[in-house]
Write a protein that holds these residues in place. Structure first.
Motif, short mmCIF file in Angstrom:
data_model
loop_
_atom_site.label_atom_id
_atom_site.label_comp_id
_atom_site.label_asym_id
_atom_site.label_seq_id
_atom_site.Cartn_x
_atom_site.Cartn_y
_atom_site.Cartn_z
N UNK A 224 57.81 22.22 69.82
CA UNK A 224 57.25 22.67 68.55
C UNK A 224 58.26 23.33 67.61
N UNK A 225 59.14 24.16 68.17
CA UNK A 225 60.01 24.96 67.31
C UNK A 225 61.33 24.26 66.99
N UNK A 226 62.00 23.73 68.02
CA UNK A 226 63.30 23.08 67.81
C UNK A 226 63.23 21.95 66.77
N UNK A 227 62.22 21.06 66.83
CA UNK A 227 62.15 20.01 65.80
C UNK A 227 62.03 20.56 64.38
N UNK A 228 61.35 21.69 64.23
CA UNK A 228 61.22 22.29 62.90
C UNK A 228 62.56 22.86 62.42
N UNK A 229 63.31 23.46 63.35
CA UNK A 229 64.62 23.99 62.98
C UNK A 229 65.53 22.87 62.51
N UNK A 230 65.55 21.77 63.28
CA UNK A 230 66.41 20.63 62.93
C UNK A 230 65.99 20.02 61.59
N UNK A 231 64.68 19.82 61.41
CA UNK A 231 64.19 19.23 60.16
C UNK A 231 64.50 20.12 58.97
N UNK A 232 64.36 21.43 59.15
CA UNK A 232 64.65 22.38 58.07
C UNK A 232 66.13 22.34 57.72
N UNK A 233 66.99 22.28 58.74
CA UNK A 233 68.44 22.21 58.50
C UNK A 233 68.81 20.92 57.79
N UNK A 234 68.23 19.81 58.20
CA UNK A 234 68.53 18.53 57.54
C UNK A 234 68.09 18.54 56.09
N UNK A 235 66.92 19.09 55.86
CA UNK A 235 66.38 19.11 54.50
C UNK A 235 67.25 19.90 53.53
N UNK A 236 67.87 20.98 54.05
CA UNK A 236 68.58 21.89 53.15
C UNK A 236 70.10 21.83 53.28
N UNK B 158 59.97 32.07 72.13
CA UNK B 158 60.36 31.77 70.75
C UNK B 158 61.64 30.92 70.72
N UNK B 159 62.50 31.09 71.74
CA UNK B 159 63.77 30.36 71.71
C UNK B 159 64.04 29.56 72.99
N UNK B 160 63.06 29.47 73.87
CA UNK B 160 63.27 28.74 75.11
C UNK B 160 61.93 28.25 75.66
N UNK B 161 61.99 27.26 76.55
CA UNK B 161 60.78 26.78 77.18
C UNK B 161 60.22 25.52 76.54
N UNK B 162 59.13 25.02 77.11
CA UNK B 162 58.57 23.74 76.67
C UNK B 162 58.03 23.78 75.24
N UNK B 163 57.39 24.88 74.87
CA UNK B 163 56.86 24.95 73.50
C UNK B 163 57.98 25.04 72.49
N UNK B 164 59.08 25.72 72.85
CA UNK B 164 60.23 25.73 71.94
C UNK B 164 60.76 24.32 71.74
N UNK B 165 60.91 23.59 72.84
CA UNK B 165 61.47 22.23 72.74
C UNK B 165 60.56 21.30 71.94
N UNK C 281 50.63 31.26 71.51
CA UNK C 281 50.67 31.32 72.98
C UNK C 281 52.06 31.48 73.57
N UNK C 282 53.00 32.08 72.86
CA UNK C 282 54.31 32.35 73.45
C UNK C 282 54.69 33.81 73.20
N UNK C 283 55.46 34.35 74.15
CA UNK C 283 56.01 35.69 73.99
C UNK C 283 57.39 35.62 73.38
N UNK C 284 58.16 36.69 73.56
CA UNK C 284 59.48 36.76 72.94
C UNK C 284 60.40 35.66 73.46
N UNK C 285 60.45 35.48 74.76
CA UNK C 285 61.34 34.48 75.36
C UNK C 285 60.96 33.07 74.91
#
Length: 429
Positions: free
Chosen positions: A395-407, A386-393, A380-384
């Motif tokens: 759903x996506x941002x936590x995954x980026x942080x967790x992935x960075x911490x893991x590796x 993917x890197x901004x907005x409530x769903x980014x904050x 349910x998100x378009x291009x914008x």
């Protein structure tokens, strides 16, 4: 001559813009009795719409003075930690106690595609509470003198490698849209050279890795026109008296006109709603409109050589997914990537980079182990989105942080395996 004509028209409108702004202030002043009437608000709204429609929007500010960490406000200051003619590396330094454990170090590679890096303000803001954040602040090509030389796709890749070297070990790099290709190429080159400072992980978000997959309108335009068409129709010289006088560029205003034409009805409706909200004295939606378009309408020029090489390499030749891309006469081989973990992120309704174009990086990195790769598709998100907005904050941002911490650990021994960790809407598949 078209760029010069654009500049002349903009200069000729300056007196009218100044008059319109003065009249807006006069009819919007609370001391003016007309400002409390529909007639007064209508006049003020008309002048504001005219002024905003004819102005040149300057580079916005990030304006991130604080963040919240562990429930407490923390001061944030911007520092330029690395600089070259076409890019500054900004560090959002957080005032944290030295005894606090280190957060993952994240380098956000902003798009060099017409808008300034401030377009990713929301991306930075979401990551700041959890990471030490850096971002590439690309310089408007019209502001770079010809004496500073050229800047093409090879130079972009060089810049990425140099910035990763500058930040040192355990850097996690995030590429948003356009830089996904040069970032993947830079990592492939670093891995091929057994570079000890190769990043711990890379996250590619809504990027055109393989535009043959679910091509969008943007992809079709590049595919249906020869490179000579782009050279003849969109490349112009920077006019005097700009610092980059005579530098061949792809002007930002041309790219903006392309963006606007893709969704012209939506922008026209937004402009009409803005006008009506001003008349109704409905401040909140009017202010949101100003904030969005102050950012959206602020554009920068791209060097001609970077733009043309990107169009030809990425959108016409599909050189990276075909295994034909070169960097400084050396092949870009994604199979060399064995240690740098890979997270790919896509939006279900992305109309710029179609679904599957970013995920293609997973297929190219054939020798990356299962535990170093993951794909996430946000519903349910378009291009914008993917890197901004409530769903980014959320759903996506936590995954980026967790992935960075893991590796963010020393590289493990490489082994070859296919993609298995695929997530859609928070569920494994």
């Amino acid at each position: 001559m078209f760029y010069q004509l654009y500049e002349m028209n903009h200069a000729a409108m300056a007196p009218l813009r100044a008059t319109a702004d003065a009249m807006r202030l006069a009819f919007g002043n609370p001391l003016n009795p007309l400002s409390h009437t529909v007639i007064g608000r209508t006049v003020a709204a008309s002048f504001e719409v005219f002024e905003r429609s004819t102005r040149r929007y300057g580079k916005p500010q990030f304006g991130l003075a604080t963040t919240t960490i562990d429930g407490s406000p923390v001061k944030v200051t911007e520092e330029i930690t690395w600089s070259k003619p076409f890019c500054n590396l900004i560090h959002f330094k957080r005032a944290l106690p030295s005894v606090r454990p280190d957060d993952p170090k994240i380098l956000i590679t902003a798009p060099m595609s017409g808008h300034y890096a401030t377009l990713l303000r929301g991306t930075v803001e979401a990551l700041l509470p959890h990471a030490e954040v850096y971002i590439t602040d690309w310089v408007d090509a019209r502001m770079v003198p010809l004496t500073d030389g050229l800047f093409d796709l090879d130079d972009y890749i060089d810049y990425v490698i140099e910035m990763v070297h500058h930040l040192g070990p355990r850097t996690n790099i995030v590429a948003v849209c356009q830089p996904s290709v040069p970032v993947l190429a830079a990592v492939a080159r670093m891995e091929a050279d057994s570079d000890p400072l190769a990043p711990s992980s890379m996250t590619l978000m809504g990027g055109p890795i393989d535009t043959r997959i679910n091509p969008t309108a943007v992809n079709e335009l590049a595919k249906n026109k020869p490179i000579e068409w782009f050279k003849e129709n969109v490349i112009m010289d920077v006019p005097w008296p700009q610092p980059g006088f005579m530098r061949p560029v792809y002007p930002g205003f041309l790219q903006l006109s392309g963006f606007m034409s893709m969704n012209l009805d939506r922008h026209m409706t937004a402009q009409k709603d803005f006008y009506m909200n001003l008349i109704k004295n409905d401040g909140d939606p009017a202010e949101k409109h100003r904030d969005f378009y102050d950012e959206y309408l602020a554009v920068m020029d791209l060097t001609a050589e970077f733009y043309l090489q990107t169009v030809e390499t990425v959108f016409m030749q599909h050189a990276l997914p075909k295994g034909e891309m070169m960097h400084r006469d050396k092949p870009v081989d994604c199979s060399a990537i064995r240690n740098v973990a890979l997270l790919t992120v896509e939006g279900e309704n992305d109309d710029i980079s179609g679904v599957g174009q970013t995920k293609a990086a997973q297929t190219l990195c054939t020798n990356l182990p299962d535990d170093k790769r993951m794909h996430y598709m946000q519903p349910d998100v378009g291009h914008y989105g993917v890197f901004n907005g409530s769903r980014f904050r959320k759903e996506i941002a936590p995954r980026i942080v967790a992935f960075a911490k893991e590796h963010s650990t020393p590289a493990a021994r490489p082994q070859s395996s296919p993609v298995k960790r695929v997530i859609k809407g928070g569920k494994s598949a």
